[in-house]
Design a protein around this motif. Structure first.
Motif, PDB file in Angstrom:
ATOM      1  N   MET A 115       0.866  -1.174   0.000  1.00 14.83           N
ATOM      2  CA  MET A 115       0.000   0.000   0.000  1.00 14.83           C
ATOM      3  C   MET A 115       0.903   1.225   0.000  1.00 14.83           C
ATOM      4  O   MET A 115       1.978   1.210   0.615  1.00 14.83           O
ATOM      5  CB  MET A 115      -0.928   0.020   1.222  1.00 14.83           C
ATOM      6  CG  MET A 115      -1.935  -1.119   1.259  1.00 14.83           C
ATOM      7  SD  MET A 115      -3.064  -1.008   2.673  1.00 14.83           S
ATOM      8  CE  MET A 115      -4.173   0.292   2.108  1.00 14.83           C
ATOM      9  N   SER A 116       0.500   2.258  -0.677  1.00 16.76           N
ATOM     10  CA  SER A 116       1.313   3.473  -0.748  1.00 16.76           C
ATOM     11  C   SER A 116       1.073   4.348   0.482  1.00 16.76           C
ATOM     12  O   SER A 116      -0.079   4.613   0.851  1.00 16.76           O
ATOM     13  CB  SER A 116       0.976   4.261  -2.008  1.00 16.76           C
ATOM     14  OG  SER A 116       1.621   5.517  -1.984  1.00 16.76           O
ATOM     15  N   PRO A 117       2.159   4.825   1.104  1.00 13.84           N
ATOM     16  CA  PRO A 117       1.990   5.741   2.238  1.00 13.84           C
ATOM     17  C   PRO A 117       1.780   7.187   1.814  1.00 13.84           C
ATOM     18  O   PRO A 117       1.488   8.047   2.661  1.00 13.84           O
ATOM     19  CB  PRO A 117       3.320   5.587   2.988  1.00 13.84           C
ATOM     20  CG  PRO A 117       4.316   5.292   1.917  1.00 13.84           C
ATOM     21  CD  PRO A 117       3.576   4.478   0.870  1.00 13.84           C
ATOM     22  N   ASN A 118       1.913   7.467   0.520  1.00  8.47           N
ATOM     23  CA  ASN A 118       1.890   8.847   0.033  1.00  8.47           C
ATOM     24  C   ASN A 118       0.473   9.306  -0.298  1.00  8.47           C
ATOM     25  O   ASN A 118       0.165   9.734  -1.409  1.00  8.47           O
ATOM     26  CB  ASN A 118       2.794   8.990  -1.192  1.00  8.47           C
ATOM     27  CG  ASN A 118       4.236   8.664  -0.870  1.00  8.47           C
ATOM     28  OD1 ASN A 118       4.754   9.024   0.177  1.00  8.47           O
ATOM     29  ND2 ASN A 118       4.886   7.938  -1.782  1.00  8.47           N
ATOM     30  N   VAL A 119      -0.400   9.170   0.695  1.00  9.25           N
ATOM     31  CA  VAL A 119      -1.789   9.602   0.534  1.00  9.25           C
ATOM     32  C   VAL A 119      -2.164  10.452   1.747  1.00  9.25           C
ATOM     33  O   VAL A 119      -1.561  10.342   2.817  1.00  9.25           O
ATOM     34  CB  VAL A 119      -2.752   8.402   0.409  1.00  9.25           C
ATOM     35  CG1 VAL A 119      -2.524   7.656  -0.899  1.00  9.25           C
ATOM     36  CG2 VAL A 119      -2.604   7.452   1.596  1.00  9.25           C
ATOM     37  N   ALA A 120      -3.172  11.300   1.572  1.00  9.30           N
ATOM     38  CA  ALA A 120      -3.581  12.176   2.666  1.00  9.30           C
ATOM     39  C   ALA A 120      -5.020  12.617   2.445  1.00  9.30           C
ATOM     40  O   ALA A 120      -5.594  12.430   1.360  1.00  9.30           O
ATOM     41  CB  ALA A 120      -2.656  13.391   2.762  1.00  9.30           C
ATOM     42  N   LEU A 161      -2.610   2.983  -5.739  1.00 11.14           N
ATOM     43  CA  LEU A 161      -1.339   3.646  -6.053  1.00 11.14           C
ATOM     44  C   LEU A 161      -0.165   2.678  -5.959  1.00 11.14           C
ATOM     45  O   LEU A 161       0.824   2.809  -6.692  1.00 11.14           O
ATOM     46  CB  LEU A 161      -1.120   4.830  -5.107  1.00 11.14           C
ATOM     47  CG  LEU A 161      -1.967   6.076  -5.386  1.00 11.14           C
ATOM     48  CD1 LEU A 161      -1.884   7.059  -4.218  1.00 11.14           C
ATOM     49  CD2 LEU A 161      -1.528   6.753  -6.688  1.00 11.14           C
ATOM     50  N   ALA A 162      -0.266   1.693  -5.072  1.00  5.75           N
ATOM     51  CA  ALA A 162       0.827   0.730  -4.908  1.00  5.75           C
ATOM     52  C   ALA A 162       0.901  -0.267  -6.051  1.00  5.75           C
ATOM     53  O   ALA A 162       1.886  -1.006  -6.160  1.00  5.75           O
ATOM     54  CB  ALA A 162       0.661  -0.016  -3.584  1.00  5.75           C
ATOM     55  N   LYS A 163      -0.108  -0.306  -6.910  1.00  6.55           N
ATOM     56  CA  LYS A 163      -0.121  -1.273  -8.014  1.00  6.55           C
ATOM     57  C   LYS A 163       0.633  -0.774  -9.241  1.00  6.55           C
ATOM     58  O   LYS A 163       0.748  -1.495 -10.238  1.00  6.55           O
ATOM     59  CB  LYS A 163      -1.573  -1.617  -8.386  1.00  6.55           C
ATOM     60  CG  LYS A 163      -2.336  -2.306  -7.263  1.00  6.55           C
ATOM     61  CD  LYS A 163      -3.787  -2.562  -7.613  1.00  6.55           C
ATOM     62  CE  LYS A 163      -3.922  -3.725  -8.585  1.00  6.55           C
ATOM     63  NZ  LYS A 163      -3.575  -5.010  -7.974  1.00  6.55           N
ATOM     64  N   GLY A 164       1.120   0.460  -9.195  1.00  7.83           N
ATOM     65  CA  GLY A 164       1.901   0.980 -10.314  1.00  7.83           C
ATOM     66  C   GLY A 164       1.079   1.331 -11.531  1.00  7.83           C
ATOM     67  O   GLY A 164       1.608   1.337 -12.656  1.00  7.83           O
TER      68      GLY A 164
END
Length: 749
Positions: free
Chosen positions: A380-385, A484-487
């Protein structure tokens, strides 16, 4: 793996209020290692290994009397149960202490056949044994009581070990994805896997009294994390660990429960729903507002309810169970920090309500409709808000907020998706979208969805902000992080954010559960059936081979109007759902794909109508299904019907088991795409569809079921080896049979 009369559930205990203890009067609650497991072990409503607690014997007056005679002893004018009595209490009531009683049992076996039972009770037992008149025990009750009489002589009054708590049950193998973060307190053994990545533990099990929709006992193990976390400390690595632990133990257990703190429970449920793809078993997240350490708490009901649902039903979703209600996990939000009903699902009705009866809304349950096996994602992408709009929000703040490395933003806008129409703010959103930032628009309102019905909402769309429908903030964030983590390309992610993947949003095409039948299975020339009950029933009774057109509800010449219904729509819909399972079974038994397709389509349309009751009457199948040839090794006779309340209308007659046994691969594929579970056990024999396909040598069907995630259970593997061994002993060529079993995953080494 459990037998057909017993469900095996794995509880992943991550922490939270449920297992907290107050260190002292002046300090707050904090998780304490092993407290939860020991509490569950010591309470017979959670752990009744010998089925000798009052909970296992209170289903009838006859059985309660038998239990009372076996486990009580005359005291000072009253009978005092021995179970759980302390030495002090025993002394007060003139009952021997535990050690004295054990000595008395050893010395006077001929006078005391059960703990605390007097000679008079023994005499009455003998009378029960020798008489068959009215009022005597049933054979099954007597057999069970005999077991207790024989077993309890060698145990303490509570049926417990010397510690005063019932002993754990037989251990099971449980795998952990985090060797250094797993408690081994109760483990019989713990070893690193050969690759050094996983911890393999032999964990003892606990077992509930017989209960649930099918009278099953639930056997469960508790995998405790170390350290236990307050839910406010949960993060992406913890979600991935939970998903990984479920994946590692997926084939060994029938269902999973995640014991978790309430503050971020909705976030965890949403994240797990995304990480667990093609889920075929129940995963239920629960916890408590008041810990088990408090006399008055909500933990008992929440854990018991979750265990009963997980052990008695196949609801293949990540659910959140709280305050007698099972919600779809990715539809929930925490709405109160001081009420026991702490969660709500404002945009979707609950999946189940646990009241006097357990009622499951099967028409809402999300089921995998693809022939693909379960998989757990690990990124999972941490670059979310999350950015919440408010009046006077400076554009400079928004511009700074949207700066790299941020990849995705959940924008909480006003009302139906509105935001200030200042050009400088819109330019900031456009600039961020153009460089690949995915901005998803959801409403700040508790209930409702984003729909660009106002000009300001349409301006957001014009600058690349995508509508998030009626997703909760928790789910929108988890879904965006997952995608987002799936590219994927930003445009692909924007498109997927507006499409339901796990039932997390209401589709613009109608329905929140994704229960429409796949387009490739829709009969040629037909669109959606209008939600008119008379038209639906007319469709069911229509002959698809003579015509594929339906009469309009206003067409007086059509079959719907010709019927001249005087019944209410509700009654007709109940009749429709009662009849359809048998028609589906009949089509499957004939290997009639067009007819099966027709009935599956009708059922899918009925399931989109939320007002339909699913509590249909039992119809004896013989009245609807004239005798048909039953090939050797077929699924059980249709007189064995699954409990209506325990499964979907589609699976009531278990057509997948029949088709698998007969090797009707095309029928099996259609049923899988319609939502049948590959993990359901056949009622009469207790076998899975995969076992029946193997037993009858249907190799093509076996391959299809395996691709759909089917696997043999422990008892089925043992039986498979026995069958092959018996063939070898009879000097028969078993090479083909062995090959089929090997394709199903059985090892003969």
């Amino acid at each position: 793996m459990s037998s057909s009369s017993e469900a095996l559930v794995l509880c992943l205990y991550a922490g939270g209020t449920i297992g907290m203890v107050r260190k002292d009067a002046s300090s707050g609650f904090a998780p304490y290692p092993s407290f939860l497991t020991e509490t569950l072990r010591s309470q017979s409503r959670f752990h009744d290994p010998h089925a000798d607690s009052i909970f296992s014997w209170s289903d009838s007056v006859d059985r309660y009397k038998a239990w009372s005679e076996a486990f009580t002893r005359p005291g000072s004018g009253a009978s005092t149960p021995l179970n759980g009595s302390s030495s002090k209490d025993n002394a007060v009531n003139s009952i021997p202490a535990e050690g004295d009683l054990a000595k008395a049992v050893a010395e006077k076996r001929d006078q005391l056949e059960v703990d605390g039972a007097s000679q008079a009770n023994k005499k009455r037992k003998s009378e029960h044994d020798s008489t068959g008149k009215k009022g005597s025990l049933t054979p099954s009750t007597q057999a069970h009581l005999d077991h207790i009489y024989a077993d309890t002589a060698s145990r303490s009054p509570s049926g417990a070990a010397s510690s005063g708590s019932p002993p754990f049950g037989h251990p099971v193998l449980v795998r952990s994805s985090a060797p250094k973060g797993t408690s081994t307190h109760h483990a019989h053994s713990s070893n690193l896997s050969p690759d050094g990545k996983h911890l393999e533990l032999q964990l003892p099990t606990l077992i509930t009294p017989r209960s649930g929709a099918n009278g099953k006992r639930v056997r469960y193990a508790v995998l405790e994390y170390d350290p236990l976390l307050d839910s406010s400390e949960m993060d992406i690595p913890d979600w991935i660990r939970l998903a990984s632990d479920i994946s590692l133990n997926y084939q060994a257990f029938d269902a999973f429960i995640v014991l978790h703190g309430t503050d971020t429970m909705a976030y965890t449920a949403s994240a797990l729903s995304m990480l667990l793809e093609n889920l075929g078993k129940s995963v239920i997240v629960t916890g408590a507002q008041v810990p088990l350490s408090e006399l008055r708490n909500d933990a008992i009901e929440n854990v018991l309810g979750a265990l009963m649902l997980a052990g008695s039903y196949i609801i293949p979703e990540v659910g959140l169970y709280f305050a007698s209600t099972l919600y779809r996990g990715n539809r929930t939000s925490k709405v109160s920090n001081n009420a026991l009903a702490a969660f709500d699902s404002p945009n979707m009705a609950p999946l189940a309500r646990v009241g006097i009866n357990i009622e499951v809304a099967w028409n809402l349950v999300e089921r995998s409709r693809s022939v693909k096996s379960f998989r757990a994602h690990d990124r999972m992408s941490p670059n979310v808000a999350v950015l919440r709009l408010f009046p006077g929000l400076p554009t400079s703040t928004v511009k700074s907020f949207l700066s790299p490395p941020l990849q995705g933003v959940i924008l909480e806008s006003y009302g139906a998706g509105n935001a200030p129409s200042r050009q400088d703010l819109l330019d900031v959103f456009k600039e961020a979208s153009d460089r690949g930032l995915v901005i998803v628009n959801i409403t700040q309102c508790v209930q409702g969805e984003v729909s660009a019905i106002y000009a300001v909402g349409k301006k957001l769309e014009a600058v690349g902000v995508v509508a998030g429908g009626d997703m909760t903030p928790e789910c929108a964030l988890a879904k965006l992080s997952y995608l987002l983590a799936k590219g994927l390309e930003p445009e692909e992610i924007r498109e997927l954010m507006g499409r339901p993947l796990r039932g997390e949003l209401t589709s613009s095409r109608g329905g929140s559960g994704g229960q429409t039948i796949p387009q490739e299975l829709t009969p040629a020339g037909l669109g959606p059936i209008k939600a008119d009950i008379k038209t639906l029933l007319a469709h069911i009774l229509h002959n698809p081979q003579s015509t594929t057109t339906l009469s309009s509800p206003t067409d007086t010449s059509g079959p719907a109007s010709a019927a001249g219904w005087d019944h209410s729509s509700h009654e007709v819909s109940k009749a429709s759902l009662a009849v359809l399972p048998y028609l589906i079974y009949e089509a499957a038994s004939r290997n009639d794909l067009p007819l099966l397709q027709w009935h599956l389509y009708a059922l899918s349309q009925l399931e989109t109508i939320p007002t339909i009751s699913i509590d249909e009457e039992h119809f004896h199948p013989a009245t609807l299904n004239p005798s048909t040839s039953n090939a050797s090794g077929d699924a059980a006779s249709t007189s064995h019907i699954v409990d209506n309340d325990s499964t979907t209308p589609l699976e009531k007659m278990q057509p997948l088991h029949l088709a698998s046994a007969r090797g009707y691969t095309g029928v099996v594929e259609q049923l899988l795409q319609a939502g049948c579970s590959v993990h359901a056990r056949e009622v009469a024999t207790g076998h899975s569809p995969l076992f029946l396909a193997c037993k009858n040598g249907n190799l093509a069907t076996v391959r299809l079921l395996r691709n759909a995630g089917a696997h043999l259970k422990e008892d089925e593997v043992a039986l498979a080896r026995f069958l092959v061994q018996r063939q070898e002993e009879r000097s028969k060529d078993d090479s083909e049979a062995r090959k089929v079993w090997e394709v199903a995953g059985v090892s003969f080494a």
